[in-house]
Motif scaffolding. Structure first.
Motif, mmCIF file in Angstrom:
data_model
loop_
_atom_site.group_PDB
_atom_site.id
_atom_site.type_symbol
_atom_site.label_atom_id
_atom_site.label_comp_id
_atom_site.label_asym_id
_atom_site.label_seq_id
_atom_site.Cartn_x
_atom_site.Cartn_y
_atom_site.Cartn_z
ATOM 1 N N LEU A 187 0.711 -1.131 -0.178
ATOM 2 C CA LEU A 187 0.047 0.092 -0.045
ATOM 3 C C LEU A 187 0.664 0.730 0.085
ATOM 4 O O LEU A 187 0.412 2.320 -0.746
ATOM 5 C CB LEU A 187 -0.903 -0.130 1.126
ATOM 6 C CG LEU A 187 -1.953 0.849 1.465
ATOM 7 C CD1 LEU A 187 -3.027 0.816 0.546
ATOM 8 C CD2 LEU A 187 -2.859 0.763 2.529
ATOM 9 N N ALA A 188 1.998 1.135 0.610
ATOM 10 C CA ALA A 188 3.240 2.354 0.917
ATOM 11 C C ALA A 188 3.880 2.653 -0.358
ATOM 12 O O ALA A 188 3.590 3.834 -1.489
ATOM 13 C CB ALA A 188 3.637 1.967 1.511
ATOM 14 N N ALA A 189 3.806 1.314 -1.104
ATOM 15 C CA ALA A 189 4.512 1.615 -2.632
ATOM 16 C C ALA A 189 3.437 2.119 -3.800
ATOM 17 O O ALA A 189 3.646 2.683 -4.498
ATOM 18 C CB ALA A 189 4.952 0.547 -3.271
ATOM 19 N N GLU A 190 2.438 1.935 -3.348
ATOM 20 C CA GLU A 190 1.021 2.816 -4.002
ATOM 21 C C GLU A 190 0.867 4.407 -3.549
ATOM 22 O O GLU A 190 0.445 4.659 -4.972
ATOM 23 C CB GLU A 190 -0.077 2.595 -3.856
ATOM 24 C CG GLU A 190 0.086 0.828 -4.167
ATOM 25 C CD GLU A 190 -1.661 0.099 -4.155
ATOM 26 O OE1 GLU A 190 -2.988 0.956 -4.443
ATOM 27 O OE2 GLU A 190 -1.442 -1.431 -3.950
ATOM 28 N N GLY A 191 1.475 4.695 -2.793
ATOM 29 C CA GLY A 191 1.737 6.037 -2.530
ATOM 30 C C GLY A 191 1.571 6.037 -1.170
ATOM 31 O O GLY A 191 1.479 7.652 -0.796
ATOM 32 N N ALA A 192 0.860 5.364 -0.676
ATOM 33 C CA ALA A 192 0.589 5.855 0.824
ATOM 34 C C ALA A 192 1.190 5.568 2.125
ATOM 35 O O ALA A 192 1.712 4.607 2.090
ATOM 36 C CB ALA A 192 -0.693 4.963 1.848
ATOM 37 N N ARG A 193 1.985 7.399 2.005
ATOM 38 C CA ARG A 193 3.287 7.004 2.876
ATOM 39 C C ARG A 193 2.703 8.155 4.839
ATOM 40 O O ARG A 193 3.454 8.040 4.893
ATOM 41 C CB ARG A 193 4.061 7.767 2.297
ATOM 42 C CG ARG A 193 4.433 7.203 1.157
ATOM 43 C CD ARG A 193 5.224 5.720 1.164
ATOM 44 N NE ARG A 193 5.891 5.102 0.543
ATOM 45 C CZ ARG A 193 7.092 5.670 -0.227
ATOM 46 N NH1 ARG A 193 7.859 5.983 0.088
ATOM 47 N NH2 ARG A 193 7.336 4.452 -0.911
ATOM 48 N N ASP A 194 0.999 8.444 4.213
ATOM 49 C CA ASP A 194 0.323 9.418 5.612
ATOM 50 C C ASP A 194 -0.359 9.204 5.394
ATOM 51 O O ASP A 194 -1.477 8.359 4.384
ATOM 52 C CB ASP A 194 1.314 10.672 5.583
ATOM 53 C CG ASP A 194 1.187 11.287 4.163
ATOM 54 O OD1 ASP A 194 0.237 11.120 3.656
ATOM 55 O OD2 ASP A 194 1.652 12.161 4.519
ATOM 56 N N GLY A 195 -0.908 10.513 6.583
ATOM 57 C CA GLY A 195 -2.596 10.310 6.334
ATOM 58 C C GLY A 195 -3.668 10.057 4.873
ATOM 59 O O GLY A 195 -4.134 10.326 4.536
ATOM 60 N N ALA A 196 -2.718 11.416 4.571
ATOM 61 C CA ALA A 196 -3.319 12.646 2.977
ATOM 62 C C ALA A 196 -2.595 11.473 2.417
ATOM 63 O O ALA A 196 -3.884 11.071 1.486
ATOM 64 C CB ALA A 196 -2.873 13.723 2.981
ATOM 65 N N SER A 197 -1.798 10.467 1.616
ATOM 66 C CA SER A 197 -2.021 10.392 0.993
ATOM 67 C C SER A 197 -2.312 9.077 0.987
ATOM 68 O O SER A 197 -3.000 8.688 -0.221
ATOM 69 C CB SER A 197 -0.264 9.573 0.957
ATOM 70 O OG SER A 197 0.548 8.899 1.602
ATOM 71 N N LEU A 198 -2.621 8.391 1.739
ATOM 72 C CA LEU A 198 -3.285 7.281 2.197
ATOM 73 C C LEU A 198 -5.055 7.996 1.418
ATOM 74 O O LEU A 198 -5.630 6.851 1.127
ATOM 75 C CB LEU A 198 -4.065 6.863 3.382
ATOM 76 C CG LEU A 198 -4.437 5.191 4.047
ATOM 77 C CD1 LEU A 198 -4.361 3.965 3.319
ATOM 78 C CD2 LEU A 198 -4.405 4.968 4.766
ATOM 79 N N ALA A 199 -5.371 8.698 2.282
ATOM 80 C CA ALA A 199 -6.888 8.684 1.482
ATOM 81 C C ALA A 199 -7.225 9.226 0.572
ATOM 82 O O ALA A 199 -7.948 8.819 -0.235
ATOM 83 C CB ALA A 199 -6.917 10.082 2.166
ATOM 84 N N ALA A 200 -6.002 9.485 -0.518
ATOM 85 C CA ALA A 200 -6.093 9.673 -1.834
ATOM 86 C C ALA A 200 -5.530 8.631 -2.935
ATOM 87 O O ALA A 200 -6.628 8.432 -3.477
ATOM 88 C CB ALA A 200 -4.678 10.604 -1.872
#
Length: 390
Positions: free
Chosen positions: A112-125
């Motif tokens: 999931l982090a590799a898809e761009g989720a590195r913090d709360g805002a990017s997880l939401a995106a």
């Protein structure tokens, strides 16, 4: 009965019990209970701590409420869930002290982090851009990690119930579930967040001290019936754990020694480094960032960690209300006053020369800038944009 007890606790009364059965889960923050036993701080106050390693928070709850355990390391929020009858059979509970501040983490799967989720805002995106069923784990539905996870998700516009699925797992099973792809992330105590990073299956996207600096962690809890029947035993227990917490926080060398003890098979059963690194404040997130965190796991800080603030207990009830776990508004202050055993704690603080705060409420600023001070709990619970029925 030890001479040290007689000398150190004159006027406080002899403990009613010689041994105290305490349950714990394999987590870094069981350390003050372990060291109180290993270093003999318990004997100093006329008791012997007998530790029992448990597999799940539900198991600890059941053994505590049915009398198999005298006291336990327990999720702070879970204590209030049981008190209110929403986290098991309704039982009057007692918080003797807080065991730790800080030192938990929100971890996302490396994929999931590799898809761009590195913090709360990017997880939401990522969740908006790639809609699917997202699953996040916490350690008990009314517990500390559930409330911090939900708070963190909601602070970034993610409704933890509408936009995701929540599951409950024992903390020691989180990394395996993440590795197997059963969950997308979790919130749990250390060393499990660090283990996910070291094993290459997870990325730390938030520490709980980023959500609430110097937040309450685990409570040393018992039933109210036990606290009333054995007040001298409870007082001695608090004193022993206070001394152990002071010893751990006294130096990096003491924290290193603690890590070696707590890592052993009978306690957490992990490599020493998995405990020591983050206890010493050495963090890496698994995605290339390393930092020194001054707000890592703390056990005493001359009592600043340990006082059972009424406002801490009230906060968890506000979140239970926010998420629809409580159908009606409780009398927040009255419930917290009944649960928090402040008089016993004050007696133990006097025995150990531990400082006391000016009052039983404290002010904190949580993620997003919202201030919590215990003064208007019902309004606070209703003030969030994301919550049950909103």
């Amino acid at each position: 009965m030890s001479a040290l007890w007689s000398a150190g606790a004159a006027g406080s009364g002899r403990p009613e019990l010689d041994t105290v059965r305490i349950g714990f889960l394999p987590l870094s923050d069981c350390a003050s209970l372990v060291m109180a036993s290993v270093l003999g701080f318990d004997l100093k106050y006329g008791i012997k701590i007998v530790l029992g390693k448990e597999a799940s928070w539900a198991g600890v709850r059941d053994k505590l409420t049915n009398g198999e355990l005298d006291a336990a390391q327990l999720l702070y929020g879970m204590v209030y869930g049981v008190q209110m009858g929403i986290g098991g059979k309704k039982t009057d509970m007692a918080v003797l002290m807080n065991l730790n501040h800080n030192g938990q983490a929100v971890t996302l799967a490396s994929g999931l982090a590799a898809e761009g989720a590195r913090d709360g805002a990017s997880l939401a995106a990522v969740m908006r851009a790639k809609p699917r069923a997202y699953t996040f784990a916490q350690t008990f539905p009314t517990g500390t990690h559930a409330m911090y996870l939900y708070y963190w998700l909601a602070a970034h516009g993610i409704d933890p119930f509408r936009d995701a699925k929540g599951v409950t797992l024992p903390p020691s099973q989180m990394v395996a579930a993440l590795s197997a792809g059963h969950i997308d992330g979790f919130c749990a105590g250390e060393p499990w967040g660090h283990k996910a990073v070291r094993d290459g299956v997870g990325v730390t996207v938030a520490t709980t001290q980023q959500i609430w600096p110097d937040h309450p962690g685990k409570a040393l809890a018992t039933s109210l019936a036990f606290a009333r029947r054995y007040p001298n035993t409870c007082r001695a227990l608090i004193a022993a754990v206070l001394d152990a917490g002071k010893w751990i926080d006294a130096s990096a060398e003491n924290r290193a020694q603690m890590a070696r003890v707590v890592a052993a098979e009978q306690y957490v059963n992990v490599d020493v480094e998995l405990i020591e690194a983050r206890v010493q404040g050495h963090y890496q997130n698994g995605a290339g960032r390393s930092w020194e965190d001054p707000n890592s796991l703390k056990f005493c800080r001359d009592g600043a960690v340990n006082f059972p603030y009424l406002s801490d207990g009230m906060w968890f009830m506000t979140q239970h209300r926010r998420w629809g776990l409580l159908d009606e508004e409780p009398d927040y202050l009255a419930v917290a006053t009944a649960v928090s055993q402040i008089d016993l704690y004050r007696d133990a603080a006097a025995l150990t020369g531990t400082a006391l705060p000016a009052g039983a409420l404290r002010s904190s600023t949580l993620l997003g800038g919202k201030v919590w001070d215990g003064s208007a709990p019902a309004a606070y619970a209703a003030s969030f944009d994301i919550g049950a029925g909103r």
